[in-house]
Design a protein around this motif. Structure first.
Motif, PDB file in Angstrom:
ATOM      1  N   VAL A  38       0.869  -1.181   0.000  1.00 21.46           N
ATOM      2  CA  VAL A  38       0.000   0.000   0.000  1.00 21.46           C
ATOM      3  C   VAL A  38       0.906   1.231   0.000  1.00 21.46           C
ATOM      4  N   PRO A  39       0.932   1.991  -1.093  1.00 22.12           N
ATOM      5  CA  PRO A  39       1.903   3.073  -1.215  1.00 22.12           C
ATOM      6  C   PRO A  39       1.593   4.345  -0.431  1.00 22.12           C
ATOM      7  N   HIS A  40       0.436   4.431   0.190  1.00 25.66           N
ATOM      8  CA  HIS A  40       0.071   5.641   0.914  1.00 25.66           C
ATOM      9  C   HIS A  40       0.849   5.765   2.220  1.00 25.66           C
ATOM     10  N   ALA A  41       1.022   6.994   2.674  1.00 28.79           N
ATOM     11  CA  ALA A  41       1.697   7.240   3.951  1.00 28.79           C
ATOM     12  C   ALA A  41       0.862   6.650   5.082  1.00 28.79           C
ATOM     13  N   ALA A  42       1.525   6.023   6.015  1.00 27.70           N
ATOM     14  CA  ALA A  42       0.829   5.397   7.149  1.00 27.70           C
ATOM     15  C   ALA A  42       1.176   6.140   8.431  1.00 27.70           C
ATOM     16  N   TYR A  43       0.175   6.252   9.304  1.00 29.61           N
ATOM     17  CA  TYR A  43       0.411   6.860  10.613  1.00 29.61           C
ATOM     18  C   TYR A  43      -0.627   6.341  11.591  1.00 29.61           C
TER      19      TYR A  43
ATOM     20  N   ASN B 161       2.489  13.069  -2.341  1.00 27.97           N
ATOM     21  CA  ASN B 161       2.953  13.272  -3.710  1.00 27.97           C
ATOM     22  C   ASN B 161       4.147  12.358  -4.001  1.00 27.97           C
ATOM     23  N   ILE B 162       3.847  11.129  -4.379  1.00 29.22           N
ATOM     24  CA  ILE B 162       4.892  10.144  -4.661  1.00 29.22           C
ATOM     25  C   ILE B 162       5.737  10.585  -5.855  1.00 29.22           C
TER      26      ILE B 162
ATOM     27  N   GLU C 218      15.938   2.166  -7.588  1.00 30.59           N
ATOM     28  CA  GLU C 218      14.958   1.249  -6.994  1.00 30.59           C
ATOM     29  C   GLU C 218      14.345   1.816  -5.704  1.00 30.59           C
ATOM     30  N   THR C 219      15.066   2.700  -5.038  1.00 34.14           N
ATOM     31  CA  THR C 219      14.526   3.342  -3.841  1.00 34.14           C
ATOM     32  C   THR C 219      13.282   4.149  -4.194  1.00 34.14           C
ATOM     33  N   GLY C 220      13.331   4.881  -5.289  1.00 32.15           N
ATOM     34  CA  GLY C 220      12.187   5.674  -5.720  1.00 32.15           C
ATOM     35  C   GLY C 220      11.099   4.851  -6.377  1.00 32.15           C
ATOM     36  N   GLU C 221      11.468   3.828  -7.105  1.00 36.10           N
ATOM     37  CA  GLU C 221      10.471   2.992  -7.786  1.00 36.10           C
ATOM     38  C   GLU C 221       9.584   2.249  -6.807  1.00 36.10           C
ATOM     39  N   ARG C 222      10.133   1.841  -5.672  1.00 40.00           N
ATOM     40  CA  ARG C 222       9.353   1.108  -4.659  1.00 40.00           C
ATOM     41  C   ARG C 222       8.183   1.924  -4.122  1.00 40.00           C
ATOM     42  N   LEU C 223       8.311   3.242  -4.147  1.00 41.98           N
ATOM     43  CA  LEU C 223       7.269   4.088  -3.594  1.00 41.98           C
ATOM     44  C   LEU C 223       5.930   3.905  -4.274  1.00 41.98           C
ATOM     45  N   PHE C 224       5.959   3.620  -5.575  1.00 43.89           N
ATOM     46  CA  PHE C 224       4.726   3.540  -6.344  1.00 43.89           C
ATOM     47  C   PHE C 224       3.880   2.321  -6.006  1.00 43.89           C
ATOM     48  N   ASP C 225       4.510   1.229  -5.584  1.00 44.01           N
ATOM     49  CA  ASP C 225       3.734   0.021  -5.284  1.00 44.01           C
ATOM     50  C   ASP C 225       3.786  -0.398  -3.821  1.00 44.01           C
ATOM     51  N   GLY C 226       4.467   0.395  -2.999  1.00 46.31           N
ATOM     52  CA  GLY C 226       4.506   0.101  -1.577  1.00 46.31           C
ATOM     53  C   GLY C 226       5.280  -1.143  -1.210  1.00 46.31           C
ATOM     54  N   GLU C 227       6.165  -1.534  -2.076  1.00 45.70           N
ATOM     55  CA  GLU C 227       6.981  -2.715  -1.814  1.00 45.70           C
ATOM     56  C   GLU C 227       8.352  -2.263  -1.438  1.00 45.70           C
TER      57      GLU C 227
END
Length: 73
Positions: A25-30, A48-49, A64-73
């Motif tokens: 889940v790519p959304h910010a969690a809190y 804003n990913i 790959e650090t930035g690419e992971r943001l889009f799919d939350g992996e």
């Protein structure tokens, strides 16, 4: 990963992550903790990913650090 549990009458909370959540889940969690009731609400919100990904590229960090943001992996 975002999670809450009660173990031996103790509240255990992992509020999650803003970026690199690793749960798909790519959304910010809190989390929001009510210290009077010991209740925890887990939340997700969009951020804003694209902008963060751009900044990662600009700073020369591994792609790959930035690419992971889009799919939350």
């Amino acid at each position: 990963m975002q999670h809450k549990a009660t173990v031996d009458d103790r509240l255990i909370v992992n509020p999650g992550s803003v970026g690199q959540p690793r749960d798909g889940v790519p959304h910010a969690a809190y989390a929001v903790l009510d210290t009077e009731t010991n209740d925890v609400e887990l939340h997700r919100t969009h951020y804003n990913i694209d902008r963060v990904h751009h900044e990662i590229v600009v700073e020369g960090l591994p792609s790959e650090t930035g690419e992971r943001l889009f799919d939350g992996e």
